[in-house]
Design a protein around this motif. Structure first.
Motif, short mmCIF file in Angstrom:
data_model
loop_
_atom_site.label_atom_id
_atom_site.label_comp_id
_atom_site.label_asym_id
_atom_site.label_seq_id
_atom_site.Cartn_x
_atom_site.Cartn_y
_atom_site.Cartn_z
N LEU A 86 -6.06 -1.84 4.66
CA LEU A 86 -5.56 -1.75 3.28
C LEU A 86 -4.24 -2.51 3.13
O LEU A 86 -4.08 -3.30 2.19
CB LEU A 86 -5.37 -0.27 2.89
CG LEU A 86 -4.82 -0.03 1.48
CD1 LEU A 86 -5.78 -0.55 0.41
CD2 LEU A 86 -4.54 1.46 1.25
N TYR A 139 -3.07 6.82 -2.58
CA TYR A 139 -4.35 6.12 -2.40
C TYR A 139 -5.44 6.99 -1.79
O TYR A 139 -6.59 6.56 -1.70
CB TYR A 139 -4.17 4.83 -1.58
CG TYR A 139 -3.66 5.04 -0.16
CD1 TYR A 139 -2.31 4.97 0.13
CD2 TYR A 139 -4.54 5.33 0.87
CE1 TYR A 139 -1.84 5.17 1.42
CE2 TYR A 139 -4.09 5.53 2.17
CZ TYR A 139 -2.74 5.45 2.43
OH TYR A 139 -2.29 5.66 3.71
N TYR A 140 -5.09 8.23 -1.36
CA TYR A 140 -6.14 9.06 -0.75
C TYR A 140 -5.75 10.52 -0.81
O TYR A 140 -4.58 10.85 -0.63
CB TYR A 140 -6.36 8.64 0.72
CG TYR A 140 -7.71 9.05 1.25
CD1 TYR A 140 -8.85 8.30 0.95
CD2 TYR A 140 -7.86 10.20 2.03
CE1 TYR A 140 -10.10 8.68 1.41
CE2 TYR A 140 -9.11 10.58 2.50
CZ TYR A 140 -10.22 9.82 2.18
OH TYR A 140 -11.46 10.20 2.63
N ASN A 252 2.12 -1.50 -5.91
CA ASN A 252 1.22 -0.74 -6.80
C ASN A 252 0.29 -1.68 -7.58
O ASN A 252 -0.88 -1.35 -7.81
CB ASN A 252 2.03 0.12 -7.78
CG ASN A 252 2.63 1.33 -7.09
OD1 ASN A 252 2.10 1.81 -6.08
ND2 ASN A 252 3.74 1.83 -7.62
N LEU A 255 -2.40 -2.73 -5.15
CA LEU A 255 -3.29 -1.59 -4.91
C LEU A 255 -4.26 -1.41 -6.09
O LEU A 255 -5.47 -1.21 -5.90
CB LEU A 255 -2.42 -0.33 -4.72
CG LEU A 255 -3.03 0.93 -4.16
CD1 LEU A 255 -3.68 0.69 -2.81
CD2 LEU A 255 -1.94 2.02 -4.02
N ALA A 256 -3.74 -1.52 -7.29
CA ALA A 256 -4.57 -1.37 -8.49
C ALA A 256 -5.64 -2.47 -8.53
O ALA A 256 -6.81 -2.21 -8.86
CB ALA A 256 -3.70 -1.41 -9.75
N LYS A 259 -8.37 -1.74 -6.10
CA LYS A 259 -9.25 -0.68 -6.59
C LYS A 259 -10.22 -1.25 -7.61
O LYS A 259 -11.40 -0.94 -7.59
CB LYS A 259 -8.44 0.46 -7.18
CG LYS A 259 -7.78 1.29 -6.09
CD LYS A 259 -7.35 2.65 -6.57
CE LYS A 259 -6.94 3.50 -5.37
NZ LYS A 259 -6.33 4.76 -5.76
N SER A 260 -9.70 -2.10 -8.51
CA SER A 260 -10.60 -2.57 -9.57
C SER A 260 -11.55 -3.66 -9.08
O SER A 260 -12.65 -3.79 -9.62
CB SER A 260 -9.82 -2.99 -10.81
OG SER A 260 -8.98 -4.06 -10.50
N PHE A 264 -11.14 -1.78 -2.28
CA PHE A 264 -10.71 -0.46 -1.79
C PHE A 264 -11.93 0.39 -1.41
O PHE A 264 -11.98 0.97 -0.32
CB PHE A 264 -9.88 0.24 -2.89
CG PHE A 264 -9.30 1.55 -2.45
CD1 PHE A 264 -8.04 1.62 -1.86
CD2 PHE A 264 -10.01 2.74 -2.62
CE1 PHE A 264 -7.51 2.84 -1.44
CE2 PHE A 264 -9.49 3.96 -2.20
CZ PHE A 264 -8.24 4.00 -1.61
N ASP A 265 -12.92 0.44 -2.28
CA ASP A 265 -14.13 1.23 -2.00
C ASP A 265 -14.89 0.71 -0.77
O ASP A 265 -15.45 1.49 -0.01
CB ASP A 265 -15.06 1.25 -3.21
CG ASP A 265 -14.50 2.13 -4.32
OD1 ASP A 265 -13.60 2.94 -4.03
OD2 ASP A 265 -14.96 1.99 -5.47
#
Ligand code: GLN
Length: 274
Positions: A86, A139-140, A252, A255-256, A259-260, A264-265
């Motif tokens: 990550l 994040y978790y 941040n 990180l965003a 995710k989008s 991340f997934d």
């Protein structure tokens, strides 16, 4: 590399200026920085405030590679795991190289701003840590589990009273032990050493975060089992230098994006759900 990082920070400063930014230490506002046209002027201004830890093109990241699946020492001897992947992906987004320093969990927070820029270590956001560092967006979500031998009288949280309980030094699991009346805390630098003492009969229980607990229970499935007593959920976040809002916004923002864009997934399924 350096310029790319500075420009990215600039872009993010501008982006965040649009949604209500905080005043800068020198009395200027982020809006007036955003008004400056030449990127170099902005990066000089940031350097002079001593805030731009990304300016040298390297993000030095502390971890404790004893916490699978979030961090562990890989086959090549280097730290690997979800957190490491990550933070490397965040480094890619920010255009900086990520250098990982493997150190004791208990010294991570105090090392931010000197030995390391930031720390990622399955670290739970706590009020006490917030006195020393800032945290990224979480994040978790995690929770403490209890490892016990196959043969045990422990079936509920109350049964931990008076027991000898192991945990990794300075972790939320360690701090929790004092909640159990008459319990004796034994602290270890590595959770796996506590697990070995549990298997050896020197401990009644070990308190450790859920995902490492599952890894240990699976690895030593003939000898130990895990229990979920529904303790308070905890949030993992990246620990950042206190007051460095430019870095926090950059991290941040990255990180965003991860995710989008689905990265991340992918990392969750590769490292955690696997
Ligand atoms: N989440 C726990 C904490 O922050 C444990 C982290 C760890 O051992 N790496 O204290």
């Amino acid at each position: 590399m350096k310029k790319a990082a500075a420009l990215l920070v600039l872009t993010m400063t501008v982006a965040f200026a649009g949604c209500g930014s905080t005043p800068q230490a020198d009395g200027t506002s982020a809006e007036s920085n955003a008004d400056l046209e030449a990127g170099t002027e902005v990066s000089e201004a940031q350097d002079s405030e001593g805030e731009d830890v990304l300016a040298d093109g390297v993000l030095t990241v502390g971890t404790n590679a004893e916490f699978p699946p979030f961090e562990y020492v890989g086959d090549d001897g280097e730290p690997d795991g979800f957190d490491i992947a990550l933070i490397k992906a965040i480094g890619d987004k920010l255009g900086v190289e990520v250098e990982v320093e493997n150190m004791e969990f208990d010294s991570l927070v105090a090392s931010i701003g000197s030995k390391i820029d930031v720390a990622i270590a399955g670290m739970t956001v706590t009020d006490e840590r917030k006195n020393m560092v800032d945290f990224s967006d979480s994040y978790y979500e995690a929770v403490q589990y209890v490892l016990v031998p196959m043969e045990t009288g422990i079936a509920a949280a109350e049964d931990l009273a008076g027991k000898t309980i192991g945990a990794q030094l300075g972790t939320t699991g360690d701090i929790m032990i004092e909640d159990f009346e008459g319990a004796t805390a034994k602290q270890y630098n590595k959770a796996v050493d506590a697990v070995n003492d549990l298997i050896g009969g020197r401990l009644d229980a070990v308190i450790v975060d859920k995902n490492p607990a599952l890894v240990f229970a699976d690895k030593f499935s003939d000898q130990i089992q895990y229990m979920d007593f529904s303790f308070e959920p905890e949030d993992y976040a990246i620990a950042l230098p206190k007051g460095d809002t430019a870095l926090a916004d950059a991290v941040n923002g990255a990180l965003a994006e991860l995710k989008s864009d689905g990265t991340f997934d992918e990392l969750v399924s590769q490292y955690i759900e696997n």
